[in-house]
Each structure stands twice: as structure tokens, then as C-alpha cells.
Design a protein around this motif. Structure first.
Motif, PDB file in Angstrom:
ATOM      1  N   CYS A  50       0.821  -1.218   0.000  1.00 44.73           N
ATOM      2  CA  CYS A  50       0.000   0.000   0.000  1.00 44.73           C
ATOM      3  C   CYS A  50       0.854   1.267   0.000  1.00 44.73           C
ATOM      4  N   THR A  59      -2.403   6.677  -4.661  1.00 42.91           N
ATOM      5  CA  THR A  59      -3.812   7.055  -4.750  1.00 42.91           C
ATOM      6  C   THR A  59      -4.392   6.282  -5.919  1.00 42.91           C
ATOM      7  N   GLY A  62      -7.949   3.617  -3.382  1.00 38.64           N
ATOM      8  CA  GLY A  62      -7.957   4.207  -2.048  1.00 38.64           C
ATOM      9  C   GLY A  62      -6.808   5.177  -1.940  1.00 38.64           C
ATOM     10  N   ARG A  63      -6.658   5.799  -0.790  1.00 39.51           N
ATOM     11  CA  ARG A  63      -5.530   6.711  -0.569  1.00 39.51           C
ATOM     12  C   ARG A  63      -4.632   6.086   0.474  1.00 39.51           C
ATOM     13  N   TYR A  64      -3.396   5.843   0.088  1.00 39.69           N
ATOM     14  CA  TYR A  64      -2.411   5.238   0.972  1.00 39.69           C
ATOM     15  C   TYR A  64      -1.357   6.291   1.262  1.00 39.69           C
ATOM     16  N   VAL A  82      -0.799   3.677  15.128  1.00 34.47           N
ATOM     17  CA  VAL A  82      -1.448   3.396  13.847  1.00 34.47           C
ATOM     18  C   VAL A  82      -1.223   1.940  13.440  1.00 34.47           C
ATOM     19  N   GLN A  87      -5.991   2.711  11.296  1.00 37.55           N
ATOM     20  CA  GLN A  87      -6.536   4.067  11.131  1.00 37.55           C
ATOM     21  C   GLN A  87      -7.112   4.164   9.733  1.00 37.55           C
ATOM     22  N   LYS A  88      -8.344   4.600   9.643  1.00 32.50           N
ATOM     23  CA  LYS A  88      -9.060   4.705   8.362  1.00 32.50           C
ATOM     24  C   LYS A  88      -8.985   3.361   7.640  1.00 32.50           C
ATOM     25  N   ALA A  89      -8.419   3.321   6.440  1.00 32.53           N
ATOM     26  CA  ALA A  89      -8.395   2.074   5.660  1.00 32.53           C
ATOM     27  C   ALA A  89      -7.311   1.100   6.105  1.00 32.53           C
TER      28      ALA A  89
END
Length: 131
Positions: A50, A59, A62-64, A82, A87-89
Motif C-alpha cells: 500500500c 492514490t 484508495g488513498r495510501y 497506527v 486508522q481509516k483504511a
């Protein structure tokens, strides 16, 4: 058409099978635990998919986030939290990594990709956020 689908499925499975091993050929996980050792090997086994090999993130679907020159990494507790809790994805990895593996990969990302945070990271910094 079936032959083409078979070939594509076979090629995809070989790609995933190859990525499930560390650089030294050992399996990357064992019953839900990551078995790679050393910060660089752990990064290559589970993070670079990722965050990319250069740590610059990506990007697309998703946004990594980029780890390169990332000021948040000045504080090892940020990366520890984290990685441990997600966190998030990003999924939580706390149940998949030992404390030493977390120390090793946090040390690695804090000293590579344009980051120069060389203060020691220790297992004592890996604590649950509540009793």
C-alpha cells in the motif's frame, strides 16, 4: 474463453503466492501472525503493498499515505498506535505482530524514505491506551 480465464486466475494466484513470502523465502505469516523479521523485511512483506517500495504512498482505489519525509513519524508513538490499532483504511496489525516486530518496522520507517528520526524505539512504548 475458459482457457483465458483459467490462465488469468492462475497468474493472479501465482502473484499472490509469491507476495506471501519474505525476501528470504520464508512464509510471511503463520496462522494470522506475521513471521517476517527485521524492519525492512517486515515493511516489504506487509507495508509496501500500500505504501509502495519507496514509501511515497499511492492514490487509486484508495488513498495510501506517504511515509516519505513524514513529520508525524517524529513521534514513534504515532506510528506504533497506527500500526497496532489501525486508522481509516489501514487495518490494525497489533494481533499480527510481536512487540519486537513493531519496534523493528517503526524504526525502519523512521530512518528511511527521507526520514531521519534516529531516537531509539523500544517495546516499552507499545502499551494499550487504557488498563
Amino acid at each position: 474463453m475458459r482457457t483465458k480465464a483459467f490462465v488469468l486466475c492462475f497468474a493472479a494466484s501465482m502473484t499472490f503466492a509469491a507476495s506471501a513470502h519474505t525476501e528470504d523465502g520464508a512464509p510471511a505469516s503463520d496462522a494470522g501472525r506475521i513471521t517476517a523479521t527485521g524492519g525492512e523485511n517486515i515493511y516489504k512483506a506487509i507495508c509496501q503493498g500500500c505504501h509502495m517500495p519507496d514509501g511515497k504512498g499511492a492514490t487509486g482505489a484508495g488513498r495510501y499515505p506517504s511515509l516519505a519525509s513524514n513529520e508525524n513519524l517524529e513521534y514513534p508513538e504515532y506510528a506504533i498506535f497506527v500500526i497496532t490499532h489501525g486508522q481509516k483504511a489501514m487495518p490494525a496489525m497489533g494481533d499480527m505482530l510481536t512487540d519486537q516486530q513493531i519496534v523493528d518496522v517503526v524504526t525502519y520507517i523512521r530512518t528511511h524514505f527521507g526520514n531521519n528520526y534516529t531516537d531509539e524505539v523500544t517495546a516499552d512504548q507499545i502499551v494499550p491506551p487504557w488498563p
